[in-house]
Scaffold this active site. Structure first.
Site, short mmCIF file in Angstrom:
data_model
loop_
_atom_site.label_atom_id
_atom_site.label_comp_id
_atom_site.label_asym_id
_atom_site.label_seq_id
_atom_site.Cartn_x
_atom_site.Cartn_y
_atom_site.Cartn_z
N HIS A 240 -71.51 -5.05 -61.93
CA HIS A 240 -71.72 -6.06 -60.90
C HIS A 240 -73.24 -6.20 -60.69
O HIS A 240 -73.98 -5.23 -60.80
CB HIS A 240 -71.03 -5.67 -59.60
CG HIS A 240 -71.34 -6.63 -58.50
ND1 HIS A 240 -71.12 -7.98 -58.63
CD2 HIS A 240 -71.89 -6.45 -57.26
CE1 HIS A 240 -71.51 -8.59 -57.53
NE2 HIS A 240 -71.98 -7.69 -56.68
N GLU B 293 -64.40 -14.91 -52.57
CA GLU B 293 -64.56 -14.79 -51.13
C GLU B 293 -64.93 -16.15 -50.54
O GLU B 293 -65.35 -16.26 -49.41
CB GLU B 293 -65.57 -13.72 -50.75
CG GLU B 293 -66.97 -13.95 -51.20
CD GLU B 293 -67.91 -12.92 -50.58
OE1 GLU B 293 -67.75 -11.73 -50.90
OE2 GLU B 293 -68.77 -13.30 -49.79
N LYS C 215 -82.16 -5.65 -60.03
CA LYS C 215 -82.58 -4.25 -60.03
C LYS C 215 -81.40 -3.27 -60.08
O LYS C 215 -81.41 -2.31 -60.84
CB LYS C 215 -83.36 -4.02 -58.73
CG LYS C 215 -84.10 -2.75 -58.60
CD LYS C 215 -84.89 -2.80 -57.29
CE LYS C 215 -85.10 -1.42 -56.73
NZ LYS C 215 -85.70 -1.49 -55.38
N CYS D 287 -67.11 -8.92 -53.74
CA CYS D 287 -67.45 -9.31 -55.12
C CYS D 287 -66.49 -8.73 -56.16
O CYS D 287 -66.68 -8.93 -57.35
CB CYS D 287 -68.88 -8.91 -55.43
SG CYS D 287 -70.08 -9.66 -54.33
N ARG E 243 -80.25 -1.54 -46.37
CA ARG E 243 -80.37 -0.55 -47.44
C ARG E 243 -79.09 0.27 -47.64
O ARG E 243 -78.90 0.88 -48.69
CB ARG E 243 -81.54 0.41 -47.15
CG ARG E 243 -82.88 -0.26 -47.35
CD ARG E 243 -84.03 0.71 -47.21
NE ARG E 243 -85.28 0.03 -47.48
CZ ARG E 243 -85.77 -0.14 -48.70
NH1 ARG E 243 -85.12 0.33 -49.74
NH2 ARG E 243 -86.90 -0.78 -48.88
#
Lengths: 350, 128
Positions: free
Chosen positions: A236, A82, A241, A114, A201
């Site tokens: 990915h 990208e 986390k 991505c 989020r």
């Protein structure tokens, strides 16, 4: 056993790094929040003279070295990113010229946030499988952008991974592929904008987890396999986390994820993220081991691959620099001022 | 100053792939010539991407378009198997560059012509 798969791979990570503390100190943020919460400790930074093209060329050269073939035998070279340096002029032509693949070579630049790297891999693999080309290069590379002070600035990093696909003489067979995609507005960048926007989020459950888990469950069902059947899994990794949480929900123990989990030290290399996780796994994998790879690209979608490592892996691992030493050794740390200069974030007179 | 597309394009075999010529007596010419000393014949030769620094200098006040990179080292590099290139030595503090240092050729962006012009690529070297 499938006879189409990876015959060579290469990784390239720039030497420059910036620590989460240096970014946090500039913006009055708490570095521990990023280090503990998102597990982002430091990230790679491209040098002033590096971009997606230069990173991809170096990764491609390493992949050709491991494949043991000359660039002139590459029939298709696809680069997913990208951060293609030109708005109009292909990354692929410069790459193909640099590795000596021109003129009998098909090139295309892919974009899917991505996921562009695995798109390139998928399409090269498909062409080899269809018998249209003998060898092809699928590359994921980025010098990704994060707005100053934004959470993305702690993760947006640089790196590239390249894979030569071919028939026979494999280091890893492709046993299964799968794609899972919906229209999801979690992250985007409009034309002429420097930095992407994200939906906070909303990038988690409805975007990353829905598609990553959807693709992982879908490909395992298609292949008749479960988490227990794999030695490694690569996701990915936009932060530390998310891939660990995805792995846990799918029933993968931490040790099957850790080898391809580079993000705490590398950052998110966007199109290069899951491909670089795969190169780190191939660096240490043994014949007969199985790998599940699931990418994710905002917008949103995931590509899944199942690989079985072949005997030839042992002959090629040492032929080019491995991923983890590039990540852990010879680092040059930047302060925020030099980082801002390197990334063109300082307003200057023309 | 902008480079013209024909000139940039003409030099890509050398700038991108280090394409040289090797004469019958084993001498490497980079870039290849039309005629060789003594009337020798030469064959295309791809130079190695490994070498060592023969000599170097450190540039503190470069031309304006390279000012972001200063200070930087530029050296003459002898490549394994023959041939020499003049190249910028990057990814290293110029004070750490030494004669005899082993280096590796990498593909880098050589010039950026403002926001509108060409991006020019070619070879630089980094410590091995």
């Amino acid at each position: 056993m499938p006879d189409v798969g990876i015959v060579g791979y290469g990784a390239y990570i720039p030497r420059y790094r910036i620590k989460a503390e240096s970014i946090a100190a500039t913006w009055g943020a708490d570095a521990e929040n990023y280090k503990r919460g998102l597990q982002l400790r430091e990230k790679s930074v491209p040098a002033l003279d590096q971009d997606t093209i230069t990173l991809s060329v170096e990764a491609a050269k390493y992949a050709l070295k491991r494949a043991g073939i000359d660039g002139s035998r590459i029939g298709a070279a696809y680069v997913g990113s990208e951060s293609h340096p030109y708005a109009v002029k292909p990354t692929g032509t410069i790459l193909a010229e640099a590795i000596g693949a021109t003129p009998e070579c098909h090139t295309a630049d892919y974009e899917f946030a991505c996921k562009a790297g695995t798109e390139a891999m998928y399409n090269v693999y498909s062409q080899v499988k269809a018998g249209l080309i003998e060898y092809g290069l699928g590359i994921g590379g980025d010098t990704s952008q994060g707005a100053p002070g934004d959470a993305l600035e702690y993760s947006a990093s640089a790196g590239a991974a390249a894979f030569v696909f071919g028939r026979g003489n494999l280091i890893a067979s492709v046993d299964e592929t799968y794609a899972f995609m919906t229209d999801t507005p979690d992250f985007w960048r409009r034309e002429h904008e420097h930095y992407p926007q994200h939906a906070g989020r909303f990038t988690g459950e409805p975007a990353y987890f829905k598609h990553t888990l959807g693709a992982a469950n879908g490909i395992m069902k298609k292949a008749g396999m479960t988490a227990d059947d794999f030695d490694y899994v690569v996701f990915h990794q936009p932060n530390g986390k998310f891939p660990m949480a995805a792995g846990k929900r799918l029933g993968f123990p931490r040790e099957k994820i850790e080898t391809g989990w580079l993000v705490p030290w590398l950052g998110n290399t966007y199109s290069g993220a899951s491909p670089l996780g795969l190169t780190a796994v191939l660096d240490v994998a043994r014949p007969g081991e199985t790998i599940l790879m699931v990418s994710f690209g905002s917008g949103a979608g995931s590509d899944g691959f199942i690989f079985t490592v072949q005997d030839r892996i042992l002959e090629v691992q040492e032929l080019a620099p491995r991923t983890r030493p590039q990540l852990d050794e010879n680092k040059i740390y930047l302060d925020y001022g030099r980082y801002a200069k390197f990334r063109g974030k300082i307003l200057r007179n023309k | 100053m902008k480079i013209r597309s024909p000139r940039y394009h003409r030099e890509t075999p050398q700038r991108y792939r280090l394409e040289a010529a090797k004469t019958e007596s084993g001498k490497v010419y980079f870039p290849p010539r039309v005629y060789y000393p003594g009337g020798e014949k030469a064959q295309p030769y791809k130079m190695s991407d490994r070498g060592r620094v023969i000599t170097y200098t450190v540039i503190h006040t470069p031309a304006a378009e390279y000012s972001d990179l200063a200070p930087f080292a530029v050296g003459i590099i002898e490549l394994e198997g023959g041939g020499r290139i003049t190249a910028q030595i990057v990814d290293v503090d110029p004070s750490e560059v030494k004669t005899g240092m082993r280096v590796k050729v990498e593909f880098r962006r050589m010039r950026t012509e403002g926001d509108e012009g060409l991006l020019c690529y070619g070879y630089k070297v980094v410590p091995e």
